[in-house]
Design an enzyme around this catalytic site. Structure first.
Site, PDB file in Angstrom:
ATOM      1  N   TYR A 187      34.008  35.879 133.506  1.00 41.80           N
ATOM      2  CA  TYR A 187      33.739  36.866 134.559  1.00 41.80           C
ATOM      3  C   TYR A 187      34.966  37.104 135.434  1.00 41.80           C
ATOM      4  CZ  TYR A 187      32.659  32.328 136.615  1.00 41.80           C
ATOM      5  OH  TYR A 187      32.706  31.013 136.973  1.00 41.80           O
ATOM      6  N   LYS A 188      36.051  36.345 135.197  1.00 40.41           N
ATOM      7  CA  LYS A 188      37.269  36.543 135.989  1.00 40.41           C
ATOM      8  C   LYS A 188      38.121  37.612 135.293  1.00 40.41           C
ATOM      9  CE  LYS A 188      36.757  32.009 138.058  1.00 40.41           C
ATOM     10  NZ  LYS A 188      36.899  30.569 137.866  1.00 40.41           N
ATOM     11  N   ASP A 230      41.372  23.684 131.033  1.00 41.04           N
ATOM     12  CA  ASP A 230      40.480  24.691 131.583  1.00 41.04           C
ATOM     13  C   ASP A 230      41.304  25.969 131.774  1.00 41.04           C
ATOM     14  OD1 ASP A 230      38.924  26.357 133.206  1.00 41.04           O
ATOM     15  OD2 ASP A 230      37.868  24.649 134.070  1.00 41.04           O
ATOM     16  N   PHE A 264      39.723  22.738 140.229  1.00 42.63           N
ATOM     17  CA  PHE A 264      38.565  23.397 140.844  1.00 42.63           C
ATOM     18  C   PHE A 264      37.472  22.355 141.075  1.00 42.63           C
ATOM     19  CE2 PHE A 264      34.756  26.088 140.782  1.00 42.63           C
ATOM     20  CZ  PHE A 264      35.152  27.132 141.601  1.00 42.63           C
ATOM     21  N   ARG A 302      44.057  34.810 149.203  1.00 46.85           N
ATOM     22  CA  ARG A 302      44.390  34.838 147.779  1.00 46.85           C
ATOM     23  C   ARG A 302      44.322  36.273 147.252  1.00 46.85           C
ATOM     24  NH1 ARG A 302      40.780  31.570 143.403  1.00 46.85           N
ATOM     25  NH2 ARG A 302      39.288  33.123 144.070  1.00 46.85           N
TER      26      ARG A 302
END
Ligand SMILES: *Cc1c(COP(=O)(O)O)cnc(C)c1O
Length: 397
Positions: free
Chosen positions: A209-210, A184, A113, A356
């Site tokens: 938050y995912k 990560d 990311f 996605r």
């Protein structure tokens, strides 16, 4: 045996929406609104500053850290919460580099990311001692691990393609070469079974938050392997990582626990919401969750491929090396995704051409996946995405 999935009744999801973006922002758990309003109204409003003690605000970061620890295979007391993931990446990397002072290479991969890579770049500039960031293709990482590498820093599940690294094999290779390992878990925590202690990595970081449904801006977490914690030099030496914050000493002295990786005042409202959100995991067996994810993803791939020959699978076909998302490459992916969203199928677009779709079996079921594939078929095959209104780029994609 864990509870049966999905547990849809625990969430508030708008009518008519098939939500395939829980990998980016999880949905609203039912208890969250009540908890947030009680924290704001009764605790903040009613108890004012006393609430740090009377409402247990100061204990929240470690309580939530222990709950997250249970989801990633970490022991109690080894996970600190707060800040955002980018900050936690920076802290882990800075501390890891100090552990290998004679080496100068940070090894990541080109699929990481961007923020993780940007934080590494920034840290390299700040230290200014000739560090180098190497980013081979994800499949070439294992070979690139050498005895020049100080730190291997990878995201287990690739945010674009869902490609999943083997945490055990890569950590073992990093250690064999004398490097420190940072994982990560942004797209892993709450998505795939993770055994942080079992893989023996020194650090793991992630956001909430995912897949953990903590809401926009929810705090991040950082794990440090217990045997290294007391040797870690915190790069961001804030007062709440101090051994005795309220002694107000003039000089910094790190806490004698994982708390040394905390920085400043915890985000109490968000942490409270997160604590509520984490209740949906009670009784969930991660192996059951994973089996459900694979089943939903395989159905989606089969249905979309049968209906839409112009889309090409950008995720690994082998479910064993695919996380909890499925991506398709399509030249007109951006407008196509806007047309899908307007029809209630919410996924997202990642530049340059990735559509996605995230699979969250806590609140998704097979019939919705098939319905979503039908809507993808309609959007792609009628080329309705060509309409001008779908071409407008928003600030967040
Ligand atoms: C989502 C995500 C981030 C976001 O970082 P924030 O500081 O929370 O905005 C960072 N790294 C990875 C791998 C991510 O998936």
């Amino acid at each position: 045996m864990g509870v049966s999935l999905p547990r849809k009744e625990m969430f508030d999801i708008p009518e008519g929406v098939i939500y395939l973006d829980g990998n980016s922002l999880g949905v609203l758990p039912k208890g969250a609104v009540e908890r947030a309003s009680s924290v704001i109204r009764d605790e903040w409003g009613g108890q004012l500053i006393k609430a740090w003690n009377t409402a247990g605000w100061m204990a929240l970061p470690s309580e939530v850290g222990d709950t997250i620890a249970g989801l990633i295979g970490a022991p109690e007391g080894s996970v600190a919460t707060g800040d955002t993931l980018s900050i936690k990446v920076y802290q882990a990397l800075a501390a890891a580099l100090k552990m290998r002072p004679d080496r100068r290479v940070i090894l990541s991969d080109s699929g990481n990311f961007p923020s993780d890579l940007y934080m590494a770049e920034g840290l390299i500039k700040t230290i200014d001692k000739g560090y180098e960031l190497q980013t081979p293709a994800p499949e070439d990482v294992l070979e690139a691990i050498s005895d020049e590498v100080a730190v291997v820093m990878l995201t287990q599940v690739d945010y674009r393609t869902g490609r999943m690294h083997d945490m055990d094999a890569i950590t073992a290779a990093a250690h064999a070469a004398g490097a420190v390992m940072i994982w990560d878990l942004a797209h892993s925590a709450g998505a795939v079974p993770v055994d942080v202690a079992g893989c023996n990595a020194e650090f793991a970081v992630g956001c909430t938050y995912k897949y953990l449904n903590g809401g926009p801006g929810a705090p991040a977490f950082i794990y440090a392997r217990p045997d290294i914690t007391l040797g870690l030099e915190p790069a961001l030496s804030g007062w709440l990582g101090h051994a005795a914050p309220f002694a107000m000493e003039q000089a910094y002295r790190p806490a004698m626990s994982t708390e040394r990786l905390r920085v400043g005042t915890p985000s109490v409202v968000q942490l409270s919401i997160l604590q509520e959100a984490l209740k949906v995991w009670e009784g969930v067996d991660m192996a059951d969750l994973r089996a459900a994810t694979v089943a939903l993803s395989e159905t989606f791939i089969a249905e979309v491929e049968a209906r839409c020959p112009t889309l090409s699978l950008a995720s690994p076909r082998d479910a064993n090396i695919r996380g909890s998302q499925v991506s398709f490459a399509f030249e007109h992916g951006y407008p196509a995704m806007q047309a899908l969203i307007e029809r209630g199928v919410i996924g997202d677009f990642r530049a340059p051409n990735i559509m996605r779709f995230g699979f969250t079996p806590l609140y998704l079921e097979e019939a919705e996946i098939i319905r979503a594939a039908e809507i993808v078929e309609e959007v792609i095959n009628t080329e309705v995405w060509r309409e001008p209104k779908y071409q407008v780029k928003s600030r967040v994609t």
